[in-house]
Each structure stands twice: as C-alpha cells, then as structure tokens.
Design a protein around this motif. Sequence first.
Motif, PDB file in Angstrom:
ATOM      1  N   UNK A   1      -3.281  13.456   3.040  1.00  0.00           N
ATOM      2  CA  UNK A   1      -3.508  13.803   1.633  1.00  0.00           C
ATOM      3  C   UNK A   1      -4.800  13.151   1.133  1.00  0.00           C
ATOM      4  N   UNK A   2      -5.087  11.918   1.617  1.00  0.00           N
ATOM      5  CA  UNK A   2      -6.328  11.241   1.188  1.00  0.00           C
ATOM      6  C   UNK A   2      -7.545  12.061   1.576  1.00  0.00           C
TER       7      UNK A   2
ATOM      8  N   UNK B   1       7.647  12.118  -3.686  1.00  0.00           N
ATOM      9  CA  UNK B   1       7.448  11.564  -2.341  1.00  0.00           C
ATOM     10  C   UNK B   1       7.528  10.039  -2.336  1.00  0.00           C
ATOM     11  N   UNK B   2       7.269   9.436  -3.494  1.00  0.00           N
ATOM     12  CA  UNK B   2       7.379   7.982  -3.626  1.00  0.00           C
ATOM     13  C   UNK B   2       8.783   7.469  -3.298  1.00  0.00           C
ATOM     14  N   UNK B   3       9.787   8.352  -3.407  1.00  0.00           N
ATOM     15  CA  UNK B   3      11.174   7.929  -3.130  1.00  0.00           C
ATOM     16  C   UNK B   3      11.424   7.784  -1.636  1.00  0.00           C
TER      17      UNK B   3
ATOM     18  N   UNK C   1      -9.638   5.197  -0.400  1.00  0.00           N
ATOM     19  CA  UNK C   1     -10.214   4.935   0.930  1.00  0.00           C
ATOM     20  C   UNK C   1     -10.085   3.457   1.286  1.00  0.00           C
ATOM     21  N   UNK C   2     -10.401   2.581   0.325  1.00  0.00           N
ATOM     22  CA  UNK C   2     -10.361   1.142   0.618  1.00  0.00           C
ATOM     23  C   UNK C   2      -8.934   0.660   0.858  1.00  0.00           C
ATOM     24  N   UNK C   3      -7.996   1.182   0.070  1.00  0.00           N
ATOM     25  CA  UNK C   3      -6.599   0.766   0.247  1.00  0.00           C
ATOM     26  C   UNK C   3      -6.089   1.194   1.625  1.00  0.00           C
ATOM     27  N   UNK C   4      -6.363   2.441   1.993  1.00  0.00           N
ATOM     28  CA  UNK C   4      -5.843   2.954   3.259  1.00  0.00           C
ATOM     29  C   UNK C   4      -6.534   2.301   4.453  1.00  0.00           C
ATOM     30  N   UNK C   5      -7.873   2.296   4.444  1.00  0.00           N
ATOM     31  CA  UNK C   5      -8.601   1.791   5.619  1.00  0.00           C
ATOM     32  C   UNK C   5      -8.631   0.272   5.677  1.00  0.00           C
TER      33      UNK C   5
ATOM     34  N   UNK D   1       0.810  -1.222   0.000  1.00  0.00           N
ATOM     35  CA  UNK D   1       0.000   0.000   0.000  1.00  0.00           C
ATOM     36  C   UNK D   1       0.840   1.268   0.000  1.00  0.00           C
ATOM     37  N   UNK D   2       1.915   1.260   0.777  1.00  0.00           N
ATOM     38  CA  UNK D   2       2.792   2.451   0.873  1.00  0.00           C
ATOM     39  C   UNK D   2       3.347   2.821  -0.513  1.00  0.00           C
ATOM     40  N   UNK D   3       3.634   1.790  -1.344  1.00  0.00           N
ATOM     41  CA  UNK D   3       4.181   2.089  -2.675  1.00  0.00           C
ATOM     42  C   UNK D   3       3.084   2.381  -3.702  1.00  0.00           C
ATOM     43  N   UNK D   4       1.902   1.802  -3.498  1.00  0.00           N
ATOM     44  CA  UNK D   4       0.857   1.973  -4.508  1.00  0.00           C
ATOM     45  C   UNK D   4       0.058   3.265  -4.336  1.00  0.00           C
ATOM     46  N   UNK D   5      -0.208   3.644  -3.067  1.00  0.00           N
ATOM     47  CA  UNK D   5      -1.078   4.812  -2.832  1.00  0.00           C
ATOM     48  C   UNK D   5      -0.529   6.111  -3.452  1.00  0.00           C
ATOM     49  N   UNK D   6       0.765   6.406  -3.319  1.00  0.00           N
ATOM     50  CA  UNK D   6       1.271   7.625  -3.987  1.00  0.00           C
ATOM     51  C   UNK D   6       1.113   7.573  -5.508  1.00  0.00           C
ATOM     52  N   UNK D   7       1.198   6.370  -6.101  1.00  0.00           N
ATOM     53  CA  UNK D   7       0.969   6.232  -7.559  1.00  0.00           C
ATOM     54  C   UNK D   7      -0.481   6.593  -7.892  1.00  0.00           C
ATOM     55  N   UNK D   8      -1.397   6.123  -7.048  1.00  0.00           N
ATOM     56  CA  UNK D   8      -2.811   6.481  -7.255  1.00  0.00           C
ATOM     57  C   UNK D   8      -2.982   7.995  -7.176  1.00  0.00           C
ATOM     58  N   UNK D   9      -2.267   8.642  -6.229  1.00  0.00           N
ATOM     59  CA  UNK D   9      -2.373  10.100  -6.088  1.00  0.00           C
ATOM     60  C   UNK D   9      -1.836  10.817  -7.333  1.00  0.00           C
TER      61      UNK D   9
END
Length: 153
Positions: A115-116, A134-136, A60-64, A29-37
């Motif tokens: 950010x979400x 920020x992904x780095x 929302x589903x990924x984070x929660x 999730x940590x690597x995918x969520x910034x890509x979604x953003x």
Amino acid sequence: MTWLAAVLSDLYPWTKTLHVISVISWMAGIFYLPRLYVYHAERVSQGLPEAEEMFRTMERKLLRGIMNPAMIATWFFGLCLVFTPGIVDWSMAWPWTKAASVLGMTWFHHWLSSRRKEFALGQNQRPGRTYRLMNEVPTLLMVLIVASVIVKF
Ligand code: HEM
C-alpha cells in the motif's frame, strides 16, 4: 548438546530481551502506519496536495527505517528462541497458534508495504475506512500471540 545449543541456552534471557525489544518496535509501526494511511487517504480526498509529500516521507521512513529492521530482528531472535533447547514443545498447541499468528503479522506487514508503494505513486484507491478496518487485524493477531506465549495452552 551441540556447542550451538549450549550457546543458545546460555544466552536465553538476553535473546528473549532482544526479541521483546524488537517486537515492541515492530508493533509500534504496525499500529501507527495504518493510522497514517487513514489520514493520508482522507487528506488527499479533501484536496490537500501539500500534505501529500509529508505523508509519503513519514510512511517511507517508518517502514524502511523502523518496521523492516524491527521485523527482521523479531524473526531472528524469535528463531533463536525456537532453537534454544527446552523452550518449544511442539506437542502443545501454543507454538502452532503463535506460528500461524506471526505468519499473519508478516503477511500484514507486506500488505502495508504494498500500500505504501501505491501511496508513493499517487495510486491509492482505498478509502480511509478500509485502513481503519485493517487496523483490527494486527490487534487480533497480537492478542493471539501474547496469549500463546504467556498462557502456553
Ligand atoms: C516473528 C517470529 C516470531 C518467532 C519465531 C517467535 C518465537 C518466540 C519464542 C520461541 C519465544 C519463547 C517463549 C518462551 O521463552 O517460553 C517467544 C517469546 C515471546 N514472544 Fe515471540 N516470536 C515471534 C514473533 C513475536 C511477535 C510478533 C510478538 C508480539 C506481537 C511476540 C511476542 C513475544 C513475547 C511477549 C514473548 C515473551 C513471552 C514470555 O516468555 O514471557 N513474538 N517468541
């Protein structure tokens, strides 16, 4: 040795198994969520409002559903390992580099969570490039964490 220390010693391989499984889920999730953003910020700036709701649901589903429980499980099993007798030698450097890096990773998780909430309210001000950069942050922290626990300098 107290009864708790004895139980933690007996369970050590299983605690570590559950720790690594939780870590994998959290990092996914940590690597995918910034890509979604990145895509969310760019699609909205291109004026595609129909995509907006889909991005909000995915975020929302990924984070929660995945990242919050996985982070809590990682901390829980990680702290069980810390309290397992003979595992952490605080006179070495690695527990300190690991501790600093996991605090950084936890800060990054909370940054993504804030950010979400902005995206959910339609109040994102940041361009896609910010999220690419920020992904780095988690990549660097992951390298430090894995080197700490494997090399044990
Ligand atoms: C959140 C708080 C965390 C705590 C308190 C914690 C603590 C620990 C401890 C004490 C160990 C045992 C080391 C050993 O058995 O020699 C361990 C193992 C491990 N941790 Fe964590 N950890 C945390 C988060 C993370 C994160 C975020 C990652 C990856 C990005 C990670 C990756 C690993 C790996 C791969 C191992 C297994 C290393 C091995 O023995 O082969 N941990 N952790």
